[in-house]
Structures are given as C-alpha cells and as structure tokens.
Write an enzyme that holds these catalytic residues in place. Structure first.
Site, PDB file in Angstrom:
ATOM      1  N   LEU A  45       0.905  16.585  -5.729  1.00  0.00           N
ATOM      2  CA  LEU A  45       1.616  16.516  -4.456  1.00  0.00           C
ATOM      3  C   LEU A  45       0.857  15.620  -3.488  1.00  0.00           C
ATOM      4  N   LEU A  88       0.849  -1.195   0.000  1.00  0.00           N
ATOM      5  CA  LEU A  88       0.000   0.000   0.000  1.00  0.00           C
ATOM      6  C   LEU A  88       0.886   1.249   0.000  1.00  0.00           C
ATOM      7  N   CYS A 125       3.831   7.687  -3.736  1.00  0.00           N
ATOM      8  CA  CYS A 125       4.533   8.449  -2.703  1.00  0.00           C
ATOM      9  C   CYS A 125       5.396   7.548  -1.816  1.00  0.00           C
ATOM     10  N   THR A 177      -6.421   6.950  -8.358  1.00  0.00           N
ATOM     11  CA  THR A 177      -5.490   6.051  -9.048  1.00  0.00           C
ATOM     12  C   THR A 177      -4.176   6.716  -9.454  1.00  0.00           C
ATOM     13  N   HIS A 232       0.475  15.847  -0.214  1.00  0.00           N
ATOM     14  CA  HIS A 232      -0.388  16.500   0.777  1.00  0.00           C
ATOM     15  C   HIS A 232      -1.641  17.074   0.138  1.00  0.00           C
ATOM     16  N   GLY A 289       0.995   3.665  -2.572  1.00  0.00           N
ATOM     17  CA  GLY A 289       1.043   4.320  -3.881  1.00  0.00           C
ATOM     18  C   GLY A 289       2.423   4.825  -4.270  1.00  0.00           C
ATOM     19  N   GLU A 293      15.909  17.090  -7.671  1.00  0.00           N
ATOM     20  CA  GLU A 293      16.109  16.229  -6.484  1.00  0.00           C
ATOM     21  C   GLU A 293      17.001  15.038  -6.838  1.00  0.00           C
ATOM     22  N   HIS A 298      15.838  32.647  18.891  1.00  0.00           N
ATOM     23  CA  HIS A 298      17.168  32.993  18.366  1.00  0.00           C
ATOM     24  C   HIS A 298      18.184  31.996  18.895  1.00  0.00           C
ATOM     25  N   GLY A 351      12.705  20.222 -13.441  1.00  0.00           N
ATOM     26  CA  GLY A 351      11.614  20.373 -12.482  1.00  0.00           C
ATOM     27  C   GLY A 351      12.029  19.745 -11.160  1.00  0.00           C
TER      28      GLY A 351
HETATM   29  P1  FAD Z   1      -0.599   7.616  -6.133  1.00  0.00           P
HETATM   30  O1  FAD Z   1       0.302   7.834  -4.987  1.00  0.00           O
HETATM   31  O2  FAD Z   1      -0.014   7.555  -7.483  1.00  0.00           O
HETATM   32  O3  FAD Z   1      -1.393   6.281  -5.830  1.00  0.00           O
HETATM   33  C1  FAD Z   1      -2.275   5.716  -6.724  1.00  0.00           C
HETATM   34  C2  FAD Z   1      -2.390   4.239  -6.415  1.00  0.00           C
HETATM   35  O4  FAD Z   1      -3.480   3.713  -7.152  1.00  0.00           O
HETATM   36  C3  FAD Z   1      -1.164   3.432  -6.824  1.00  0.00           C
HETATM   37  O5  FAD Z   1      -0.712   2.657  -5.750  1.00  0.00           O
HETATM   38  C4  FAD Z   1      -1.673   2.548  -7.949  1.00  0.00           C
HETATM   39  O6  FAD Z   1      -1.063   1.283  -8.007  1.00  0.00           O
HETATM   40  C5  FAD Z   1      -3.147   2.417  -7.593  1.00  0.00           C
HETATM   41  N1  FAD Z   1      -4.008   2.091  -8.738  1.00  0.00           N
HETATM   42  C6  FAD Z   1      -4.043   2.715  -9.940  1.00  0.00           C
HETATM   43  N2  FAD Z   1      -4.995   2.174 -10.723  1.00  0.00           N
HETATM   44  C7  FAD Z   1      -5.545   1.167 -10.011  1.00  0.00           C
HETATM   45  C8  FAD Z   1      -6.570   0.236 -10.291  1.00  0.00           C
HETATM   46  N3  FAD Z   1      -7.256   0.248 -11.447  1.00  0.00           N
HETATM   47  N4  FAD Z   1      -6.879  -0.679  -9.343  1.00  0.00           N
HETATM   48  C9  FAD Z   1      -6.220  -0.694  -8.146  1.00  0.00           C
HETATM   49  N5  FAD Z   1      -5.254   0.180  -7.836  1.00  0.00           N
HETATM   50  C10 FAD Z   1      -4.927   1.111  -8.745  1.00  0.00           C
HETATM   51  N6  FAD Z   1       4.880  14.687  -3.475  1.00  0.00           N
HETATM   52  C11 FAD Z   1       5.059  15.404  -2.348  1.00  0.00           C
HETATM   53  O7  FAD Z   1       4.111  16.010  -1.860  1.00  0.00           O
HETATM   54  N7  FAD Z   1       6.275  15.447  -1.727  1.00  0.00           N
HETATM   55  C12 FAD Z   1       7.359  14.810  -2.217  1.00  0.00           C
HETATM   56  O8  FAD Z   1       8.439  14.871  -1.639  1.00  0.00           O
HETATM   57  C13 FAD Z   1       7.211  14.067  -3.419  1.00  0.00           C
HETATM   58  N8  FAD Z   1       8.251  13.392  -3.944  1.00  0.00           N
HETATM   59  C14 FAD Z   1       8.073  12.663  -5.087  1.00  0.00           C
HETATM   60  C15 FAD Z   1       9.178  12.009  -5.628  1.00  0.00           C
HETATM   61  C16 FAD Z   1       9.044  11.265  -6.786  1.00  0.00           C
HETATM   62  C17 FAD Z   1      10.246  10.558  -7.353  1.00  0.00           C
HETATM   63  C18 FAD Z   1       7.762  11.136  -7.397  1.00  0.00           C
HETATM   64  C19 FAD Z   1       7.589  10.300  -8.612  1.00  0.00           C
HETATM   65  C20 FAD Z   1       6.664  11.793  -6.871  1.00  0.00           C
HETATM   66  C21 FAD Z   1       6.810  12.576  -5.715  1.00  0.00           C
HETATM   67  N9  FAD Z   1       5.741  13.278  -5.165  1.00  0.00           N
HETATM   68  C22 FAD Z   1       5.919  14.024  -4.021  1.00  0.00           C
HETATM   69  C23 FAD Z   1       4.396  13.242  -5.773  1.00  0.00           C
HETATM   70  C24 FAD Z   1       3.488  12.257  -5.001  1.00  0.00           C
HETATM   71  O9  FAD Z   1       4.097  10.994  -4.976  1.00  0.00           O
HETATM   72  C25 FAD Z   1       2.124  12.184  -5.652  1.00  0.00           C
HETATM   73  O10 FAD Z   1       1.600  13.486  -5.802  1.00  0.00           O
HETATM   74  C26 FAD Z   1       1.170  11.363  -4.802  1.00  0.00           C
HETATM   75  O11 FAD Z   1       1.651  10.057  -4.623  1.00  0.00           O
HETATM   76  C27 FAD Z   1      -0.216  11.316  -5.432  1.00  0.00           C
HETATM   77  O12 FAD Z   1      -1.055  10.559  -4.631  1.00  0.00           O
HETATM   78  P2  FAD Z   1      -2.327   9.805  -5.211  1.00  0.00           P
HETATM   79  O13 FAD Z   1      -2.961   9.164  -4.025  1.00  0.00           O
HETATM   80  O14 FAD Z   1      -3.122  10.721  -6.034  1.00  0.00           O
HETATM   81  O15 FAD Z   1      -1.753   8.705  -6.216  1.00  0.00           O
HETATM   82  P1  NAD Z   2       7.904  18.892 -13.419  1.00  0.00           P
HETATM   83  O1  NAD Z   2       6.635  19.298 -14.044  1.00  0.00           O
HETATM   84  O2  NAD Z   2       8.229  19.385 -12.055  1.00  0.00           O
HETATM   85  O3  NAD Z   2       9.128  19.353 -14.355  1.00  0.00           O
HETATM   86  C1  NAD Z   2       9.248  18.948 -15.682  1.00  0.00           C
HETATM   87  C2  NAD Z   2      10.204  19.882 -16.397  1.00  0.00           C
HETATM   88  O4  NAD Z   2      10.542  19.284 -17.653  1.00  0.00           O
HETATM   89  C3  NAD Z   2       9.615  21.251 -16.685  1.00  0.00           C
HETATM   90  O5  NAD Z   2      10.490  22.239 -16.195  1.00  0.00           O
HETATM   91  C4  NAD Z   2       9.479  21.265 -18.215  1.00  0.00           C
HETATM   92  O6  NAD Z   2       9.672  22.548 -18.759  1.00  0.00           O
HETATM   93  C5  NAD Z   2      10.589  20.307 -18.642  1.00  0.00           C
HETATM   94  N1  NAD Z   2      10.398  19.656 -19.956  1.00  0.00           N
HETATM   95  C6  NAD Z   2       9.257  19.120 -20.465  1.00  0.00           C
HETATM   96  N2  NAD Z   2       9.478  18.565 -21.679  1.00  0.00           N
HETATM   97  C7  NAD Z   2      10.804  18.751 -21.969  1.00  0.00           C
HETATM   98  C8  NAD Z   2      11.649  18.399 -23.070  1.00  0.00           C
HETATM   99  N3  NAD Z   2      11.190  17.725 -24.125  1.00  0.00           N
HETATM  100  N4  NAD Z   2      12.952  18.767 -23.039  1.00  0.00           N
HETATM  101  C9  NAD Z   2      13.439  19.440 -21.961  1.00  0.00           C
HETATM  102  N5  NAD Z   2      12.680  19.785 -20.884  1.00  0.00           N
HETATM  103  C10 NAD Z   2      11.390  19.450 -20.880  1.00  0.00           C
HETATM  104  O7  NAD Z   2       7.902  17.299 -13.498  1.00  0.00           O
HETATM  105  P2  NAD Z   2       8.766  16.203 -12.719  1.00  0.00           P
HETATM  106  O8  NAD Z   2      10.014  16.776 -12.189  1.00  0.00           O
HETATM  107  O9  NAD Z   2       8.817  15.037 -13.653  1.00  0.00           O
HETATM  108  O10 NAD Z   2       7.834  15.828 -11.513  1.00  0.00           O
HETATM  109  C11 NAD Z   2       6.527  15.271 -11.729  1.00  0.00           C
HETATM  110  C12 NAD Z   2       5.599  15.582 -10.607  1.00  0.00           C
HETATM  111  O11 NAD Z   2       5.987  14.919  -9.425  1.00  0.00           O
HETATM  112  C13 NAD Z   2       5.553  17.061 -10.312  1.00  0.00           C
HETATM  113  O12 NAD Z   2       4.253  17.519 -10.574  1.00  0.00           O
HETATM  114  C14 NAD Z   2       5.853  17.203  -8.868  1.00  0.00           C
HETATM  115  O13 NAD Z   2       4.880  17.982  -8.216  1.00  0.00           O
HETATM  116  C15 NAD Z   2       5.852  15.776  -8.318  1.00  0.00           C
HETATM  117  N6  NAD Z   2       7.022  15.660  -7.433  1.00  0.00           N
HETATM  118  C16 NAD Z   2       7.035  16.388  -6.282  1.00  0.00           C
HETATM  119  C17 NAD Z   2       8.146  16.354  -5.465  1.00  0.00           C
HETATM  120  C18 NAD Z   2       8.146  17.182  -4.226  1.00  0.00           C
HETATM  121  O14 NAD Z   2       7.094  17.640  -3.834  1.00  0.00           O
HETATM  122  N7  NAD Z   2       9.269  17.393  -3.579  1.00  0.00           N
HETATM  123  C19 NAD Z   2       9.232  15.589  -5.810  1.00  0.00           C
HETATM  124  C20 NAD Z   2       9.197  14.886  -6.997  1.00  0.00           C
HETATM  125  C21 NAD Z   2       8.068  14.923  -7.794  1.00  0.00           C
END
Ligand code: FAD
Ligand code: NAD
Length: 468
Positions: free
Chosen positions: A321, A38, A42, A144, A323, A40, A188, A446, A183
């Site tokens: 995100l 479980l 995140c 999802t 949260h 997802g 990161e 401080h 991005g």
């Molecule tokens: P998800 O977390 O994507 O969960 C969806 C779930 O649904 C999955 O487990 C999937 O398997 C399941 N599912 C899909 N379809 C089906 C189906 N048909 N039947 C059963 N199950 C299904 N966000 C932050 O706020 N802070 C961060 O530091 C951060 N870091 C990140 C780092 C990375 C590398 C990535 C990729 C993302 C990061 N994010 C971060 C973004 C964050 O992970 C997502 O915004 C968040 O997980 C979205 O939550 P969600 O519940 O919408 O979907």
């Molecule tokens: P992003 O949207 O943050 O950044 C993607 C970047 O790729 C943009 O700056 C865009 O201009 C650039 N881009 C797009 N097409 C391109 C191309 N063909 N050539 C060169 N540059 C190109 O996307 P991400 O970094 O993949 O992250 C995905 C999502 O995951 C984000 O929405 C983010 O909110 C979430 N995430 C959040 C955290 C966190 O909260 N700390 C960490 C990781 C991911």
C-alpha cells in the site's frame, strides 16, 4: 563523482516521501527513477489513475441509475471513454508534476535512469542515449516497488491478456472482460468496467472476494457488485490464459476437482497480486540478496543485510500500500537523523475504492478467533442512518471488534459510502487505544455516515445501539 548523504532508488510513494523528509532533516539527498515521470506505480499506473476512473465511472453509473429517482432527468446518456481516459491522464500528469515541484522545492537531486549497484557504496545510473553516471552515498534506501504477478502460463502479451497497467489505458469499451482474482484490483477495475456497461466475470481461487479482509466485508460488498452486473466464480482456479485472434481465452477448473473448461472474452485482466521488483538492481554487488519470494529481507529498523542500506515499500513485502510505503520512508529517514520514530503495522488501514467503499483497520474477526483473543462484536447497518437514506447510499455496515474483558477496540471494518474517509477516524481510535465505550460516548455530527461508527461502538460496548 557526486556524493550524497542519502541516495534513494525509486520515486514511488516510499522513495519520494523519504526524499522529502530527508531533505527537511538536512540530508544531501538524491533520488533515482528509471522512468521519465516521478511517483512510481501509485501515481502513474496505480492509486491515482484507478481512482480517477473509479470516480468518472461512478458518475456515469449514478447518472444512469439513480438520477431519475432524485428527480433529475438527463435524457440520453453518452459515454465518451476516450475523454474519460484523457481526463485520467491529465490527473496523472498534474499529480506527477507536483512531485517534480516538491523535489525542486526541497533541493533534492533527481536522476532519471536505471540504478544498479556497483558496490555497497556506489550506484551506476544508466539511461538510453546518455553516458552512465556513477554516484556515491553514505546511505541508501531501496524503494523499487513491485510489478504485476503474471505466471508464464498466463501468456501476458498486453494485447488481450492484460494487467492493471493496460486496463487503465483501454479507450474502447470491452463487451466482455474476464478478471482473474477477486482482490483489490479485480474489484476496483472490475467495477469501473461493469459500471460502463462491460459484462464482467471475476474468477477467484478462494471462496470469497477480498479474502484478506474481514469476512463480513466480503459478504457485504458482494451484493452491490452483483447489482452492478458483475458475475463471480469462486473456488475456481485459472490455469492458462492466452490470446486467440481477437479474444482472450481462459482455461479454468473448480478448485476441488471438476471438469476443466474455457471462457472467452475481449480481454483477460490478470489481478492475482504483485511481485517485488529488483530486476537489474545488481543487489549481489552490494552484498545483498532477495528471499525465496523475491522480497528484500529487512530487520525491524528496515535495514538490509548491510546496515547502511535500507529497503522500504512493496519491495520488502507486507501490505502493498502507498501509505505503508510512505510511513516506512519517513521511519527510516527519521532514524537516520537520530530520532526515534515508531511504526505500527497493525494499525495500517486498507481501503477498496468500490462503491460502496470497503475499509478496514486492525484485526479481523477471523484473526481474533484464530489467536484465541476473547472479543465482542458490534454491527450497525448503513440503511438505518438518516444520512444514508437522504443520499440513497443504503448498502453497507460498520463492525467494531473490541476486547471482551477490557473493551479496547481491536478492529474496525466498514463497507459503505465514504468508508475510505471514515476509516481515518477508526485509525485514531486504534492509535489512542480507545475502548468501544470511548468511541460510543463521543459526539458525532448529525446526519453523517460516521454515526454508523458510533452505533456500532455502542453495539460492541453494551449491546444497545440507539437507532435499531
Ligand atoms: P512503487 O510505487 O512501485 O515505485 C517504485 C519505483 O521505483 C518505480 O517508479 C520504478 O520505476 C522505480 N524503480 C524500480 N527499479 C529501479 C531502478 N533499478 N532504478 C531506478 N528506478 C527504479 N495503494 C494504496 O495505498 N491505495 C490505492 O488506492 C492503491 N491503488 C492501486 C491501484 C493499482 C491499479 C495498483 C497497481 C496499485 C495500487 N496501490 C494502491 C498500491 C501502490 O501503488 C503501491 O503499494 C505503492 O506504489 C508502493 O510504493 P513503492 O514506493 O514501494 O513502489
Ligand atoms: P490481491 O492480492 O489483492 O488479490 C489477488 C487475488 O487473486 C486473491 O484473492 C487470490 O486468491 C486470487 N488468485 C491468485 N491466483 C489465482 C488464480 N490462479 N486463479 C484465480 N484467482 C487467483 O492482488 P491484486 O488485486 O492484484 O492487487 C495487488 C496489490 O496492489 C495488492 O497487494 C493491493 O494491496 C495493491 N492495491 C491496493 C489498492 C488499494 O489500496 N485500494 C488498489 C489496487 C491494488
């Protein structure tokens, strides 16, 4: 056939938090997840594993670069990347098993299997080697989530052309890494590898890193990242990426013309955003469809076209995100329980866990300009803080944007040590609609990094910060 008050599809931060709140409010709740664990994206391949690696790599980098200045000699440092990955995996498994515990504690029925709508009241859950199960519910929440966006010309093969999911599992340090996208993921994960010694080149289509954040944050974060050795190619577009032998080959071009050229590296990390995930959900059988970008359209109550089916989190768009997904889950469930919750999308903070961290809430300066809202800006650099000098974390600044006439804080943007934690205070200031004067007149401990917020608020309020 089992019947529930509420069935939630997807166990990410949106889905599992909604399930807990629903159970707390007395609903007979079920949660379906297609994977074995479980949590997802995140917990399994996103927030938690990336932060574990960011923390480990930052320790390594500190030991290599700043320990000596603090009078600590560590001799020859040795990187054990496999162990770092093992630790990260252990952090993930502890965290996901915590969710199992929470589901049991709240008596939530968990189904592991892929959920697909049979009709708008029934879902089929299928799992390899098991018979399908049909489950009914009064109401549904679709949570999802999303998957990495990878256009076909990027030839995503998980070998040399990878996304964040594979990058989090590399247990041999690449010599060179190309990152497409400056991005959140690009910065990161790019900094994780740069700290460990990989030559990292980030290719970005637009003219700056973190293009959705305040421009000053983009500017300020670049210096420490370049100090790490990260290279940036802004205004460049990647057209194609493919594996050639043991290398990733990327074809790119300056955005406004210029000769196309190629770059080669051990891996190409594609980090150009994420796409909503509704594959195999059979939305049409429930009378639903996605918009042209694949998101599930919802109204302000997060109801889909069917009023008893809600959708939350990454799959509905907006800030992707964890949260934001959590708050939407709670918002939907509390409505279902007859409460009147509120969601403030304009006060959702975002954080980039580089070092220094970048954190932001509210409007950016560019947004205020575009909207024609009169504003004043106050800035304060971290290097003027005693706390920053004591720790050696001198990079960064706090910027407070307040309404020019009534002084209400409209946005706070921070680059600096512990910005991720400081932004929580900024969120409360915006939630309570504080003025810059309010923020300036509070007592701050401080010496802390938080004092930069007070000073920036002073600068925004009457233009007179104390320590600069
Ligand atoms: P998800 O977390 O994507 O969960 C969806 C779930 O649904 C999955 O487990 C999937 O398997 C399941 N599912 C899909 N379809 C089906 C189906 N048909 N039947 C059963 N199950 C299904 N966000 C932050 O706020 N802070 C961060 O530091 C951060 N870091 C990140 C780092 C990375 C590398 C990535 C990729 C993302 C990061 N994010 C971060 C973004 C964050 O992970 C997502 O915004 C968040 O997980 C979205 O939550 P969600 O519940 O919408 O979907
Ligand atoms: P992003 O949207 O943050 O950044 C993607 C970047 O790729 C943009 O700056 C865009 O201009 C650039 N881009 C797009 N097409 C391109 C191309 N063909 N050539 C060169 N540059 C190109 O996307 P991400 O970094 O993949 O992250 C995905 C999502 O995951 C984000 O929405 C983010 O909110 C979430 N995430 C959040 C955290 C966190 O909260 N700390 C960490 C990781 C991911």
């Amino acid at each position: 056939m089992q019947t529930f008050d509420l069935l939630i599809i997807g166990s990410g931060p949106g889905g599992y938090v909604a399930a807990i709140r629903a159970a707390q409010l007395g609903m007979k709740t079920a949660l379906v997840e297609r994977y074995n664990t479980l949590g997802g994206t995140c917990l399994n391949v996103g927030c938690i594993p990336s932060k574990a690696l960011l923390d480990s790599s930052e320790r390594y980098h500190e030991a290599q670069t700043t320990f000596e200045e603090h009078g600590i000699g560590v001799g020859q440092l040795k990187l054990n990347l496999s162990k770092m990955i093992e630790r990260k995996n252990a952090v993930v498994s502890q965290t996901v098993s915590g969710i199992d515990y929470l589901m049991k504690k709240n008596r939530i029925e968990v189904f592991h299997g892929h959920a697909a709508f049979e009709n708008d009241k029934t879902v089929r859950i299928s799992r390899k080697g098991k018979e399908d199960q049909l489950v009914q519910a009064e109401r549904f929440i679709i949570a999802t989530g999303s998957k990495p966006k990878v256009p076909p010309s990027f030839h995503y093969d998980k070998k040399r052309i990878i996304t964040s999911t594979e990058a989090l599992q590399l247990d041999k340090l690449p010599k060179q890494l190309l990152v497409v996208g400056a991005g959140v993921i690009g910065l990161e994960l790019g900094s994780v590898f740069a700290r460990l010694g990989t030559e990292v080149t980030v290719i970005e289509y637009l003219d700056r890193a973190l293009p959705t954040m305040d421009k000053d944050c983009s500017k300020e974060i670049l210096r420490p990242l370049k100090k790490l050795g990260m290279k940036f190619l802004f205004n460049h577009q990647v057209h194609e990426a493919k594996t050639q032998g043991r290398k990733a080959v990327v074809a790119l071009q300056k955005r406004e013309g210029g000769e196309p050229f190629q770059l080669k590296a051990d891996y190409c990390l594609v980090a150009i955003g994420r796409r909503p995930y509704t594959d195999g959900l059979h939305l049409a059988k429930a009378g639903l469809k996605t918009d042209e970008r694949g998101f599930i359209p919802v109204n302000e109550k997060l109801q889909t076209a069917k009023e008893h089916i809600y959708a939350i989190g990454d799959v509905v768009g907006g800030a992707m995100l964890a949260h934001k997904a959590e708050e939407e889950g709670v918002f939907v469930v509390e409505q279902l329980a007859g409460q009147q919750p509120a969601l403030h999308y304009d006060r959702i903070p975002s954080v980039v866990y580089t070092w220094p961290e970048v954190a932001s809430v509210g409007r950016t300066e560019e947004e205020l300009k575009k909207a024609g809202i009169p504003y004043k800006a106050g800035k304060f650099p971290f290097r003027a803080l005693g706390r920053a000098r004591a720790s050696g974390d001198l990079d960064g600044m706090v910027k407070v944007l307040a309404h020019k006439e009534n002084d209400e804080i409209l946005g706070i943007h921070i680059v600096g040590a512990r910005a991720a934690d400081l932004i929580a205070m900024a969120v409360s200031l915006l939630e309570y609609r504080a003025s810059a004067e309010d923020a300036a007149r509070m007592t701050y401990p401080h010496p802390t990094f938080a004092e930069a917020l007070k000073e920036a608020a002073l600068a925004a309020w009457d233009g007179k910060p104390l320590h600069i």
